[in-house]
Each structure stands twice: as structure tokens, then as C-alpha cells.
Design a protein around this motif. Structure first.
Motif, PDB file in Angstrom:
ATOM      1  N   LEU A 116       0.824  -1.212   0.000  1.00 39.81           N
ATOM      2  CA  LEU A 116       0.000   0.000   0.000  1.00 39.81           C
ATOM      3  C   LEU A 116       0.857   1.261   0.000  1.00 39.81           C
ATOM      4  O   LEU A 116       0.492   2.259  -0.630  1.00 39.81           O
ATOM      5  N   ARG A 117       1.994   1.236   0.706  1.00 33.55           N
ATOM      6  CA  ARG A 117       2.915   2.387   0.660  1.00 33.55           C
ATOM      7  C   ARG A 117       3.464   2.542  -0.759  1.00 33.55           C
ATOM      8  O   ARG A 117       3.630   3.670  -1.251  1.00 33.55           O
ATOM      9  N   HIS A 118       3.765   1.440  -1.403  1.00 32.12           N
ATOM     10  CA  HIS A 118       4.276   1.476  -2.770  1.00 32.12           C
ATOM     11  C   HIS A 118       3.239   2.086  -3.723  1.00 32.12           C
ATOM     12  O   HIS A 118       3.559   2.969  -4.535  1.00 32.12           O
ATOM     13  N   LEU A 119       1.999   1.625  -3.608  1.00 34.49           N
ATOM     14  CA  LEU A 119       0.945   2.154  -4.477  1.00 34.49           C
ATOM     15  C   LEU A 119       0.680   3.628  -4.189  1.00 34.49           C
ATOM     16  O   LEU A 119       0.411   4.414  -5.112  1.00 34.49           O
ATOM     17  N   ARG A 120       0.759   4.011  -2.909  1.00 37.92           N
ATOM     18  CA  ARG A 120       0.560   5.415  -2.543  1.00 37.92           C
ATOM     19  C   ARG A 120       1.652   6.281  -3.165  1.00 37.92           C
ATOM     20  O   ARG A 120       1.374   7.388  -3.675  1.00 37.92           O
ATOM     21  N   SER A 121       2.883   5.797  -3.138  1.00 33.44           N
ATOM     22  CA  SER A 121       3.985   6.545  -3.736  1.00 33.44           C
ATOM     23  C   SER A 121       3.774   6.718  -5.238  1.00 33.44           C
ATOM     24  O   SER A 121       4.053   7.780  -5.802  1.00 33.44           O
ATOM     25  N   LEU A 122       3.264   5.677  -5.884  1.00 27.94           N
ATOM     26  CA  LEU A 122       2.995   5.771  -7.320  1.00 27.94           C
ATOM     27  C   LEU A 122       1.864   6.749  -7.616  1.00 27.94           C
ATOM     28  O   LEU A 122       1.945   7.541  -8.563  1.00 27.94           O
ATOM     29  N   ARG A 123       0.813   6.717  -6.798  1.00 21.85           N
ATOM     30  CA  ARG A 123      -0.327   7.623  -7.027  1.00 21.85           C
ATOM     31  C   ARG A 123       0.070   9.078  -6.851  1.00 21.85           C
ATOM     32  O   ARG A 123      -0.283   9.930  -7.662  1.00 21.85           O
ATOM     33  N   LEU A 124       0.794   9.350  -5.769  1.00 21.46           N
ATOM     34  CA  LEU A 124       1.169  10.732  -5.463  1.00 21.46           C
ATOM     35  C   LEU A 124       2.402  11.182  -6.219  1.00 21.46           C
ATOM     36  O   LEU A 124       2.742  12.363  -6.217  1.00 21.46           O
ATOM     37  N   MET A 125       3.114  10.193  -6.823  1.00 23.75           N
ATOM     38  CA  MET A 125       4.348  10.492  -7.560  1.00 23.75           C
ATOM     39  C   MET A 125       5.362  11.181  -6.661  1.00 23.75           C
ATOM     40  O   MET A 125       5.988  12.170  -7.036  1.00 23.75           O
ATOM     41  N   LYS A 126       5.483  10.633  -5.440  1.00 24.75           N
ATOM     42  CA  LYS A 126       6.423  11.165  -4.456  1.00 24.75           C
ATOM     43  C   LYS A 126       7.219  10.033  -3.834  1.00 24.75           C
ATOM     44  O   LYS A 126       6.814   8.874  -3.864  1.00 24.75           O
ATOM     45  N   ARG A 127       8.359  10.399  -3.237  1.00 24.05           N
ATOM     46  CA  ARG A 127       9.152   9.415  -2.523  1.00 24.05           C
ATOM     47  C   ARG A 127       8.387   8.941  -1.292  1.00 24.05           C
ATOM     48  O   ARG A 127       7.479   9.603  -0.796  1.00 24.05           O
ATOM     49  N   ASP A 128       8.805   7.782  -0.766  1.00 23.15           N
ATOM     50  CA  ASP A 128       8.041   7.132   0.292  1.00 23.15           C
ATOM     51  C   ASP A 128       8.563   7.425   1.690  1.00 23.15           C
ATOM     52  O   ASP A 128       7.992   6.954   2.661  1.00 23.15           O
ATOM     53  N   CYS A 129       9.638   8.150   1.833  1.00 25.23           N
ATOM     54  CA  CYS A 129      10.234   8.438   3.151  1.00 25.23           C
ATOM     55  C   CYS A 129      10.876   7.205   3.777  1.00 25.23           C
ATOM     56  O   CYS A 129      11.060   7.139   4.985  1.00 25.23           O
ATOM     57  N   GLY A 130      11.202   6.218   2.981  1.00 27.05           N
ATOM     58  CA  GLY A 130      11.959   5.086   3.476  1.00 27.05           C
ATOM     59  C   GLY A 130      11.183   4.008   4.196  1.00 27.05           C
ATOM     60  O   GLY A 130      11.782   3.114   4.790  1.00 27.05           O
ATOM     61  N   TRP A 131       9.862   4.042   4.145  1.00 26.79           N
ATOM     62  CA  TRP A 131       9.058   3.056   4.858  1.00 26.79           C
ATOM     63  C   TRP A 131       9.027   1.706   4.143  1.00 26.79           C
ATOM     64  O   TRP A 131       9.020   0.655   4.786  1.00 26.79           O
TER      65      TRP A 131
END
Length: 381
Positions: A187-202
Motif C-alpha cells: 500500500l505504501r508502494h501504491l501510494r507513492s505511485l499515485r502521489l508520484m512522491k518518494r516514500d520516506c523510506g518506509w
């Protein structure tokens, strides 16, 4: 019981843009980046080993530390191999512990402070109740005359479990425990793709947790191959839990991390009891049982390691997940950087403290910058 391991620095480099932010904003960065420079030595801080390394440098520890690299293979490596021929089939970070660190783990509990915390804790208690029934787990206090009763009498009375009962519980536990990390990472991966932002290392930390739990299962599978009924129960439980956790994580990631933190508290209790029973002679088949080869390879155990050393290592892993998930639950999942992407605390910290508060995480990030050589923030021009 542990063999020394040469430090291997993982090639993750902090971005220069992160160096200019003051300390009080360490957790409030907009997911710029938080890649790590960890080592495959003991989980204790080895400051001199956090050094840069050329990207094409061959691992001095050989294949298996981060998975076989093409340069680690012989010129004419076989194209095909069976599952039994493969060693080191993990690719993510995992700690290797010293004897002192293995025995520094304490049974800890974090009191619920908010309404969401209470929901998470009560769900864990409910899950524990159902899991105890399914795995036929028994842990009644020993009777006053226990010293006069035989091992078989104590087992028949429901005071002790035998090796088969312990394995049944552990296998079921580990088959489910690997689910939350993978769901959260997805879900963090998909969120990063949707927002087109880095994930903060989670993402990396969550994947590491999922893989670590999977390696626990692979280790214990060397002692018992479950039957079709047990496998069917695992499939059913996994299907329900995966989808339920998926939906809950979309609603409240912090509550889900709190849930996992409490779940790992129970895992530490379970393995602590298992250790005590082995050391008390209540599990004689495991007293002098050699450690499986997969465990020696994964945790870098010595050639004479026993199964008890494996249980100690697994318990240390569970205390790490307990610490990490409670710490992540204290962060703002939308904006805060995962402090464990930079490096991990030593095992004496993770084993004796329940979590980092948000301020502790910011301080830990600052210390990590200093260890990486960024003592003074430089202003951008």
C-alpha cells in the motif's frame, strides 16, 4: 556461537537536499528520501563500518549477504538449480546478533493511550484468544508439586506442551506474521505511485520485516512438514487476515502498526516461554538439537550452534518488529521519515525499550546524519 562477519555497507546514499534542513524538521520533510547505509554485522552500532563503497565493489562476505550477485557466481555457473541447492535466497537487510544482544531482550508492553490504541490492543487480545484455540496452546502455571511430577504427567495435565505442539503453534504464527509487512509495503508502494512522491523510506523496512518473518517459517519448516489440514487452515487464516489488514491499513495505517506492535509483544512472550522450557529440560528433543543449516546461514550462527540459539535469534527479530512498529505508529505516516531507513538501533535498545517516540525518532535521524559525516547542515544556494 556466532562467527565474525565482515561489515558490508549497503549502497544507499542520502540525498544532499536532506542535509540543509534543521534538526527540528528532521521528521517533517516531504518524503525527499531516506535511503540507508546499514551493515550486515551485529545490530549493535559499528560506527567505523558506515563508509561509502563503490557501487561495483564485490561483497567481501561472499554470496548470500544480500543475495548472489552476478560477480559472485563462477564463470560457468549452472543454469538450473533445485530449491535445496540455493543458499542465501534473501536480498534484504537483516541483523546478526552477538550473544549479549540475544539475551538482552525483555518482555515489554506498551499501555494503550488513545482510543485507536485501545482498539488495536483489544483486537490483538481477540486474535490471541482465537489463535490459542486453533493452535491448542497451553501455558497453565505449574502446580506446587511440579517437582514431583514427571514430564509426561505435566503434559497430560496441560501444564506443558511437547515439541510437536510448539511447532504447530510456531508454524501457524509465522505463516500469518509475514502478512502485515507485505500488505503495508504494497500500500505504501501504491501510494507513492499515485502521489508520484518518494516514500520516506518506509517500504524497505516493511519488506524487510515480511521477508524476515518468512525466513522464520522456512527455518521451522525444516523440523516439520505440515499436513493438508494444517495447510488448509493456514490458507483460510491468511486469506481472511490479508484482506482485513489491507482494508484496515487503508483506513488507519498508524492503528495497524500499533496492532502489529502489540502482536509482536505476544510473539516475544511466546518465544521467551519456549526458551525457558528448553533450558528447563521440558523439551528434551530440542535440548541438543543442532541448528538447521538455513538458520546458520541466515543468522551467521557458528557450526556448533544449537536449536536454542535459533529460538534466541528469532525472539530478537520479533523484539525488533515490536520496536519498529510501535515507533512507526508514533509517526505521521503521511510526512514523517522512517528513522530505521538510515540505520537501526543496537539490539540492547530494541530489546529493552518499547519504541521511539516521535521526538526520539527525530533525534535518531540527527545522530545518523552525524555518523554519515554530515555534522553541520549546509545552506542551499
Amino acid at each position: 556461537m556466532h562467527v565474525p562477519l565482515s561489515p558490508v555497507t549497503v549502497g544507499r546514499v542520502l540525498p544532499t537536499s536532506m542535509r540543509s534542513f534543521p534538526v527540528h524538521r528532521a521528521l517533517r520533510l516531504p518524503c525527499i528520501a531516506s535511503t540507508s547505509m546499514r551493515t550486515f554485522t551485529s545490530s549493535g552500532p559499528r560506527y567505523d563500518s558506515i563508509t561509502a563503497k563503490k557501487a561495483n565493489e564485490k561483497s567481501p562476505s561472499g554470496p548470500g549477504t544480500e543475495g548472489p550477485h552476478i560477480k559472485d557466481l563462477p564463470p560457468k555457473a549452472p543454469v538450473a538449480a533445485t530449491a535445496h541447492d540455493i543458499k542465501g535466497d534473501w536480498v534484504l537487510f537483516h541483523p546478526v546478533y552477538t550473544d549479549e544482544e540475544l539475551r538482552s531482550v525483555e518482555v515489554l508492553h506498551r499501555e494503550a493511550k488513545t482510543f485507536a490504541d485501545k482498539i488495536a490492543y483489544n483486537f490483538v487480545r481477540l486474535a490471541r484468544w482465537g489463535f490459542d484455540i486453533v493452535s491448542n496452546y497451553k501455558h497453565k502455571p505449574l502446580p506446587p508439586n511440579a517437582d514431583k511430577m514427571s514430564l509426561e504427567e505435566l503434559r497430560r495435565g496441560g501444564y506443558l506442551m511437547d515439541e510437536t505442539q510448539w511447532l504447530r503453534r510456531i508454524l501457524f504464527l509465522e505463516s500469518i506474521a509475514a502478512v502485515p509487512g507485505m500488505v503495508a509495503a504494497t500500500l505504501r508502494h501504491l501510494r507513492s505511485l499515485r502521489l508520484m512522491k518518494r516514500d520516506c523510506g518506509w517500504i524497505h523496512t516493511l519488506l524487510e520485516e515480511a521477508e524476515n518473518e518468512r525466513m522464520h517459517l522456512m527455518t521451522f519448516m525444516t523440523l516439520k512438514n505440515p499436513g493438508i489440514i494444517f495447510r488448509a487452515m493456514v490458507i483460510g487464516a491468511q486469506g481472511v487476515f490479508y484482506n482485513a489488514f489491507f482494508l484496515c491499513y487503508m483506513l488507519s495505517p498508524s492503528t495497524c502498526h500499533r496492532f502489529v506492535g502489540h502482536l509482536e509483544e505476544e510473539a516475544v512472550i511466546t518465544y521467551t516461554r519456549c526458551i525457558k522450557e528448553i533450558e528447563a529440560g521440558h523439551l528434551p528433543d530440542w535440548t541438543n538439537l543442532p541448528a538447521p543449516e538455513i538458520a546458520k546461514d541466515y543468522w551467521r550462527l557458528g557450526p556448533d550452534a544449537k536449536f536454542l540459539d535459533v529460538i534466541y535469534a528469532v525472539r530478537s527479530d520479533e523484539s525488533t518488529h515490536r520496536f519498529v512498529n510501535h515507533s512507526l505508529a508514533n509517526l505521521n505516516y503521511k510526512t514523517d521519515i522512517n528513522p530505521f531507513a538510515l540505520r537501526e538501533p543496537d539490539m540492547t535498545t530494541k530489546g529493552t525499550h518499547i519504541a521511539f517516540e516521535r521526538e526520539d525518532s527525530a533525534r535518531f535521524i540527527k545522530e545518523s546524519h552525524k555518523l554519515l559525516g554530515h555534522d553541520e547542515p549546509k545552506a542551499q544556494v
